[in-house]
Design a protein around this motif. Structure first.
Motif, mmCIF file in Angstrom:
data_model
loop_
_atom_site.group_PDB
_atom_site.id
_atom_site.type_symbol
_atom_site.label_atom_id
_atom_site.label_comp_id
_atom_site.label_asym_id
_atom_site.label_seq_id
_atom_site.Cartn_x
_atom_site.Cartn_y
_atom_site.Cartn_z
ATOM 1 N N GLY A 301 0.801 -1.204 0.000
ATOM 2 C CA GLY A 301 0.000 0.000 0.000
ATOM 3 C C GLY A 301 0.836 1.257 0.000
ATOM 4 O O GLY A 301 2.039 1.224 -0.275
ATOM 5 N N VAL A 302 0.195 2.352 0.318
ATOM 6 C CA VAL A 302 0.879 3.643 0.435
ATOM 7 C C VAL A 302 0.416 4.298 1.729
ATOM 8 O O VAL A 302 -0.658 3.985 2.259
ATOM 9 N N ARG A 303 1.222 5.185 2.229
ATOM 10 C CA ARG A 303 0.902 5.852 3.505
ATOM 11 C C ARG A 303 1.315 7.313 3.419
ATOM 12 O O ARG A 303 2.364 7.644 2.853
ATOM 13 N N VAL A 304 0.480 8.191 4.011
ATOM 14 C CA VAL A 304 0.739 9.621 3.921
ATOM 15 C C VAL A 304 0.164 10.315 5.146
ATOM 16 O O VAL A 304 -0.826 9.854 5.728
ATOM 17 N N VAL A 305 0.785 11.414 5.540
ATOM 18 C CA VAL A 305 0.250 12.278 6.602
ATOM 19 C C VAL A 305 -0.374 13.498 5.934
ATOM 20 O O VAL A 305 0.270 14.176 5.130
ATOM 21 N N VAL A 306 -1.632 13.752 6.264
ATOM 22 C CA VAL A 306 -2.350 14.914 5.733
ATOM 23 C C VAL A 306 -2.306 16.003 6.798
ATOM 24 O O VAL A 306 -2.916 15.861 7.861
ATOM 25 N N ASN A 307 -1.569 17.071 6.545
ATOM 26 C CA ASN A 307 -1.374 18.148 7.511
ATOM 27 C C ASN A 307 -2.378 19.282 7.288
ATOM 28 O O ASN A 307 -3.124 19.300 6.310
ATOM 29 N N THR A 308 -2.360 20.230 8.210
ATOM 30 C CA THR A 308 -3.259 21.383 8.134
ATOM 31 C C THR A 308 -3.177 22.060 6.766
ATOM 32 O O THR A 308 -2.092 22.372 6.277
ATOM 33 N N GLY A 309 -4.324 22.264 6.152
ATOM 34 C CA GLY A 309 -4.391 22.950 4.870
ATOM 35 C C GLY A 309 -4.250 22.060 3.654
ATOM 36 O O GLY A 309 -4.486 22.507 2.537
#
Length: 364
Positions: A301-309
């Protein structure tokens, strides 16, 4: 489990030319195919929610004076504890019990309607004011966070006008290319045939033109949650944008081709779009979880952090698990599959052997 990165793209919608290019790129490269992280998303749209919603007083009182403050607002809570102490997986919409259902209630996971202000207080661990004492008593009786520090809450709400005014602009221009007009140039369209037949089409119903694709308020949701709140591994039947207003979320995604490694529930188990895997337990190296789901070791799979904005595009049918890394608020902007996508979509989960079939396939 093996994780790769998610494609990242900065939002530059400063001109109509840039917006059209962005829509074309999304349509050809990402739509239905791959996730993409859009950095600077909320800033590019000028969302004043970026500042306003981080003010706890403003956020709590946003519906002050609005009738039916609990309309479309739901508070969910479940025991999350630490990964080593987790005993169950939380599948959205399946295991939650209404708080007014006193029989056979699962005390570990509850769902209730609530007033927005009280939900904000409970999500962000604030005590009610003295004027809200009766509601505090009710909250205590309902075994919310105030009683159990391992209890984790998140709240979701329809996109009501007060919230919508803080996220005024939706990014239609950067996602949906302007369709070409199949009827030809305007000078041709405005001319009648040389010998028109007055009876022709006189009683024929005109076909309505297809509705232009757009983000719709009726589908949009606002999610407000504590650090640690999770939605279990599942997939949706529509396109989705997770737009982070403040705080951060970590999202793990798997393409539909990895279904055989993800132990989906069987068709007759009632949650055909959810996995039996507990993503947090798998990440913590839980031996029992790995023993129960040996095929998961091969999942990619893939993994990501979604930050403010920022915003994350999640294609339809992609498995995803969402974990709040901080107290946060986000806006979910889904949009439907096009008629062509609906026509071409494979739907193996509607068959009776879904779940069992893909799990057996994964062991072959």
């Amino acid at each position: 489990m093996i994780y790769g990165p998610v494609e990242t793209r900065a939002c530059d919608w400063s001109s109509s030319t840039n917006s059209a290019a962005a829509a074309s790129l999304f349509h050809t490269e990402n739509r239905c195919e791959t996730p993409v992280l859009l950095t600077g998303f909320a800033n590019a749209l000028g969302w004043c929610a970026l500042e306003r919603w981080q003010d706890p007083t403003y956020f709590r009182q946003i519906f002050e004076g609005v009738p039916d403050q609990n309309s479309g607002v739901t508070l969910n809570s479940n025991d999350y504890a630490s990964p080593n102490n987790r005993t169950s997986n939380f599948a959205p919409g399946k295991f939650t019990q209404r708080l007014d259902d006193t029989q056979n209630r699962d005390e570990s996971q509850t769902e209730e309607k609530c007033v927005w202000a009280h939900g904000v207080d409970r999500v962000f661990r604030r005590r009610c004011d003295e004027s809200d004492a009766s509601d505090c008593d009710a909250a205590t009786k309902n075994k919310t966070l105030d009683e159990n520090e391992n209890r984790c809450c998140y709240m979701k709400s329809d996109m009501r006008p007060r919230l919508r005014s803080d996220v005024e602009n939706f990014p239609d221009h950067a996602f949906f290319p302007i369709p070409s007009d199949p009827s030809g140039p305007s000078d041709q369209r405005n001319h009648e045939p040389a010998n028109p037949k007055p009876y022709r089409n006189a009683y024929r119903r005109k076909r309505a033109p297809p509705e232009k694709e757009r983000f719709r308020d009726v589908l949009a949701k606002v999610w407000v949650g504590q650090a640690g709140a999770c939605t279990s591994l599942h997939f949706d039947l529509c396109h989705g944008l997770i737009c982070q207003v403040f705080g951060a979320k970590r999202v793990t995604l798997y393409p539909p081709s990895e279904s055989s490694h993800l132990s989906p529930y069987k068709h007759d188990e009632g949650i055909v779009r959810c996995s039996q895997l507990d993503q947090l337990l798998m990440d913590s190296g839980c031996a029992k979880q790995r023993e129960m789901h040996p095929d998961s070791e091969n999942a990619k799979g893939v993994r990501v952090v979604v930050n403010t904005g920022d915003a994350l595009y999640v294609p339809p049918f992609w498995w995803h698990h969402v974990e709040a890394m901080q107290d946060n608020a986000s806006v979910l902007l889904p949009f439907d599959l096009s008629p062509e996508e609906q026509k071409n979509a494979a739907r193996p989960w509607v068959h009776a052997d879904w779940g069992r079939a893909v799990r057996e396939k994964g062991r072959m």
